[in-house]
Design a protein around this motif. Structure first.
Motif, mmCIF file in Angstrom:
data_model
loop_
_atom_site.group_PDB
_atom_site.id
_atom_site.type_symbol
_atom_site.label_atom_id
_atom_site.label_comp_id
_atom_site.label_asym_id
_atom_site.label_seq_id
_atom_site.Cartn_x
_atom_site.Cartn_y
_atom_site.Cartn_z
ATOM 1 N N ASP A 527 0.843 -1.190 0.000
ATOM 2 C CA ASP A 527 0.000 0.000 0.000
ATOM 3 C C ASP A 527 0.882 1.244 0.000
ATOM 4 O O ASP A 527 2.100 1.157 -0.159
ATOM 5 N N ASP A 528 0.317 2.421 0.210
ATOM 6 C CA ASP A 528 1.110 3.644 0.075
ATOM 7 C C ASP A 528 2.209 3.752 1.126
ATOM 8 O O ASP A 528 3.229 4.412 0.898
ATOM 9 N N PHE A 551 2.044 4.967 -9.429
ATOM 10 C CA PHE A 551 1.353 4.465 -8.238
ATOM 11 C C PHE A 551 0.577 5.584 -7.570
ATOM 12 O O PHE A 551 -0.609 5.432 -7.233
ATOM 13 N N ASN A 552 1.219 6.716 -7.346
ATOM 14 C CA ASN A 552 0.570 7.830 -6.648
ATOM 15 C C ASN A 552 -0.624 8.368 -7.438
ATOM 16 O O ASN A 552 -1.646 8.740 -6.844
ATOM 17 N N ARG A 554 -2.593 6.638 -9.329
ATOM 18 C CA ARG A 554 -3.676 5.672 -9.151
ATOM 19 C C ARG A 554 -4.222 5.726 -7.725
ATOM 20 O O ARG A 554 -5.431 5.596 -7.517
ATOM 21 N N ALA A 555 -3.336 5.927 -6.768
ATOM 22 C CA ALA A 555 -3.792 6.043 -5.384
ATOM 23 C C ALA A 555 -4.636 7.298 -5.187
ATOM 24 O O ALA A 555 -5.599 7.295 -4.405
ATOM 25 N N ILE A 583 -6.690 0.730 0.170
ATOM 26 C CA ILE A 583 -5.925 -0.033 -0.827
ATOM 27 C C ILE A 583 -5.891 -1.508 -0.442
ATOM 28 O O ILE A 583 -6.051 -2.396 -1.283
ATOM 29 N N VAL A 680 -10.603 2.472 -9.344
ATOM 30 C CA VAL A 680 -9.223 2.416 -8.874
ATOM 31 C C VAL A 680 -8.543 1.180 -9.446
ATOM 32 O O VAL A 680 -9.057 0.059 -9.335
ATOM 33 N N ILE A 682 -4.895 -0.405 -9.032
ATOM 34 C CA ILE A 682 -3.529 -0.395 -8.492
ATOM 35 C C ILE A 682 -2.936 -1.794 -8.622
ATOM 36 O O ILE A 682 -2.198 -2.095 -9.528
ATOM 37 N N TRP A 683 -3.271 -2.684 -7.679
ATOM 38 C CA TRP A 683 -2.724 -4.032 -7.726
ATOM 39 C C TRP A 683 -3.694 -5.002 -8.382
ATOM 40 O O TRP A 683 -3.358 -6.141 -8.629
#
Length: 683
Positions: A527-528, A551-552, A554-555, A583, A680, A682-683
């Motif tokens: 996560d962040d 990443f940021n 998308r977060a 996340i 969202v 991310i992963w």
């Protein structure tokens, strides 16, 4: 995240949830007649496309109002009720026949906490010696010395802990963080919404009532309370906001004690640390928020000595209230329980004593607990599920389109090195030196605090024990520890109340345990915050600049999504503060789903209780957050907690999961619909 119950030296732990009903063989008849684990909770008047949380859990919520002694009620409470009953039996058996050293300590703690006649007769007496020490202080040097000593037993002006160096996980360091506030956090001193304003306005009156128990007359207590709140407000101005505390790099300042003396020169830091019992390995410390210590140092010089002495009296009685008379404990509850959390009444004494005992020597209870309530078959099932979830994340990382190959390889290596702890420790803590005996409840609690203080201090200068657990087997919790790159899953975490493990179909298990616990905790490593630690547990950048930006970006989509949710009154979720948990929730759902699709149940696609395996998966995840909460507690959670309220831990991430759209046929116009471009990824 949860903090340890005891002040002074401590460690931090990351929270999720747990359950416990394992290894019983005498409930077949009952289990066969109990309602389906997820179907029984459904509210058929709700539309799953508009509000899946209300749909999946609303039927149960309508039938189960919040009991008066609680501020929320849900599956965690149902599990905890089973835990309470089992732990009470353990304590009562120990009290009747304390046959070994562990049971003798359990018996002594239990008896001292349950003896309300003795507690009420003693009144304020257990802390009168400490109050006299405060009265005897005549200068700033004596004040600092006593404040340091009290930091062990009552907390105080700052948070001193022992823990792994974030940038060298093989080393244990003394660490200093902000603290000193009687209200939950700095926002309570400044926010202007009606609910927070009401609490802030009531706070000085409560402090005055508590100070009156120390012997002050009403006028003196009110004046003292006003000065204490003024002092705390001064400290709050230099305290960081919740979201700012989540940046590990910005909260890491390693320095020699001599430099700390320059930042906060009105305190003899070498002497202050020594008073904590730390006599060596403390020439260098890690300071989380230096500006707080500058403000603290300034306040020591600018605020009158009497204000500081009254402040110490306040923190002593506030922290001891639950171990004193019912009158004192009830007064404390009226503010922190009723006003802050919305509880109508306290838990019964026996539950409160068990809560305190859990913090004092919960692992000692755990040794007795796992003998009766956790079996090897269940342990193996969930160890295997961890590996299935790990494989799912490996697959997702390998197929990420936005991440470069060099960062992918490091991510995959970190994933391969995540260790798992399931059930209970291989090595138990030795509580033989904890001085629990036939003495006052307050003295037993203080004895436990001193034991924990020494336990943590003894880690300094020694190799890190990576086998240690920061939670007990019976804890309703789980965590990811970035410094050890590990997930820790206590024994009770996987069971649905009223059901034996073997009665739960894979769809429910993969949603309830695979997604909301195992997948959630593994995702915390990415996560962040967690992504900033490497495979060895060190705060070290292993990303390319381009991948960090991707990443940021998308977060930030998730931050905006959760910022838009209104929880109670005009209070919105803090998307930045809750980002890591949000996340992890989304990642857990995706990983659990990917693993579940490989099961025989998913491939056969046969309905159970009228629902397909795919539907039962999402219902199983929602079961993990089955609960409802009073408005007072929701408001407090929004301001102080890095976790979103339960409803939004279901509806929020589900709105970003393509499979959820496919299973339930969401279309534009549905309440949970988000355009593909707004979801969202991310992963």
């Amino acid at each position: 995240m949860n903090k340890l119950l005891f002040a002074g030296i401590g460690v931090a732990s990351v929270a999720c949830f747990i359950a416990c009903n394992q290894g019983q063989s005498n409930t077949n008849k009952q289990a066969n007649t109990t309602p389906d684990a997820v179907a029984a909770n459904v509210d058929t008047t709700a539309n799953p496309k508009d509000d899946f949380f209300d749909y999946a859990n609303g039927g149960w919520i309508k039938r189960n109002p919040i009991p008066s002694e609680y501020s929320s009620w849900g599956i965690g409470n149902l599990v905890q009720e089973e835990l309470y009953k089992r732990l009470r039996i353990i304590n009562e058996k120990a009290a009747e026949n304390p046959s070994d050293p562990i049971s003798k300590k359990i018996a002594a703690f239990w008896k001292s906490g349950m003896d309300s006649v003795r507690l009420n007769a003693a009144g304020i007496e257990p802390i009168t010696g400490t109050l006299k020490e405060i009265d005897a202080v005549s200068n700033v040097q004596q004040l600092a010395q006593l404040a340091s000593q009290l930091n062990v037993t009552a907390g105080g002006t700052c948070d001193i802990s022992i823990g792994q160096d974030a940038k060298n996980s093989d080393a244990i360091m003394v660490q200093l963080g902000q603290g000193g506030l009687g209200l939950p956090n700095r926002d309570y001193y400044f926010n202007t919404d009606d609910r927070t304003t009401k609490i802030r306005q009531a706070y000085p009156g409560h402090v005055a009532k508590m100070l009156a128990f120390t012997g002050m007359d009403t006028a003196t207590a009110q004046k003292a309370a006003a000065s204490i709140v003024q002092l705390e407000t001064l400290l709050a101005k230099s305290s960081r906001k919740l979201e700012a505390l989540r940046d590990p790099e910005a909260n890491y300042h390693k320095m020699p004690v001599a430099q700390l003396n320059k930042i906060a020169g009105n305190i003899d830091w070498a002497g202050f640390i020594k008073q904590q019992g730390i006599s060596k390995f403390a020439d260098t410390v890690i300071v989380g928020q230096p500006e707080f210590y500058t403000a603290l140092s300034g306040a020591i010089k600018s605020q009158p000595l009497d204000t500081w002495k009254n402040y110490l009296k306040w923190i002593v009685i506030a922290n001891a209230a639950s171990q004193l008379s019912d009158t004192i404990a009830n007064t404390q509850f009226a503010f922190y329980g009723k006003l802050l959390r919305g509880q109508d009444q306290q838990k019964p004494r026996w539950k409160r004593v068990l809560d305190a005992e859990e913090g004092a020597m919960g692992e000692a209870l755990g040794q007795l607990f796992v003998k009766e309530f956790f079996n090897a078959t269940a342990k193996k099932r969930y160890e295997n599920l961890v590996e299935e979830i790990r494989a799912a994340l490996k697959n997702r990382i390998e197929h990420l389109e936005w991440m470069s190959d060099s960062t992918k390889q490091k991510a995959l290596y970190k994933l391969s090195k995540i260790s798992k702890k399931v059930g209970y420790p291989d090595k138990w803590k030795d509580f033989s030196a904890m001085d629990i005996k036939d003495q006052s409840y307050y003295q037993n609690v203080v004895a436990a605090k001193h034991w924990w203080q020494n336990y943590e201090i003894n880690k300094l200068g020694k190799p890190v024990d990576r086998s240690e657990w920061d939670m007990t087997p019976q804890t309703y919790n789980a965590y990811y520890n970035p410094s050890n790159n590990e997930i820790v899953l206590p024994a009770g975490i996987f069971t649905v109340p009223g059901k034996r493990d073997e009665e739960l179909d894979d769809a429910v298990v993969y949603g309830y345990a695979g997604a909301s616990t195992i997948g959630h905790e593994i995702t915390h490593g990415f996560d962040d915050e967690g992504r900033q630690f490497d495979a060895a547990g060190n705060l070290k950048n292993w990303w390319t600049k381009e991948d960090i930006k991707k990443f940021n970006d998308r977060a930030d989509v998730m931050v905006r999504q959760f910022n838009s949710y209104v929880v109670v009154d005009s209070l919105h979720i803090n998307g930045k503060a809750t980002l890591g948990e949000n996340i992890a929730d989304l990642g857990g759902i995706l990983l659990g789903w990917e693993a579940f699709k490989k099961t025989e149940q998913y491939q056969k696609n046969e309905k159970i209780a009228g629902y397909t395996p795919a539907e039962r998966y999402f219902m199983g995840y929602a079961l993990g957050w089955l609960s409802h909460t009073k408005k007072e507690s929701l408001a407090r959670q929004v301001l102080t907690d890095v976790h979103s309220p339960a409803k939004f831990r279901v509806n929020g991430p589900f709105s970003d999961v393509d499979a959820f759209y496919e299973v339930y046929g969401l279309q534009p116009g549905n309440g949970m619909y988000r355009a593909d471009s707004a979801r969202v990824r991310i992963w």
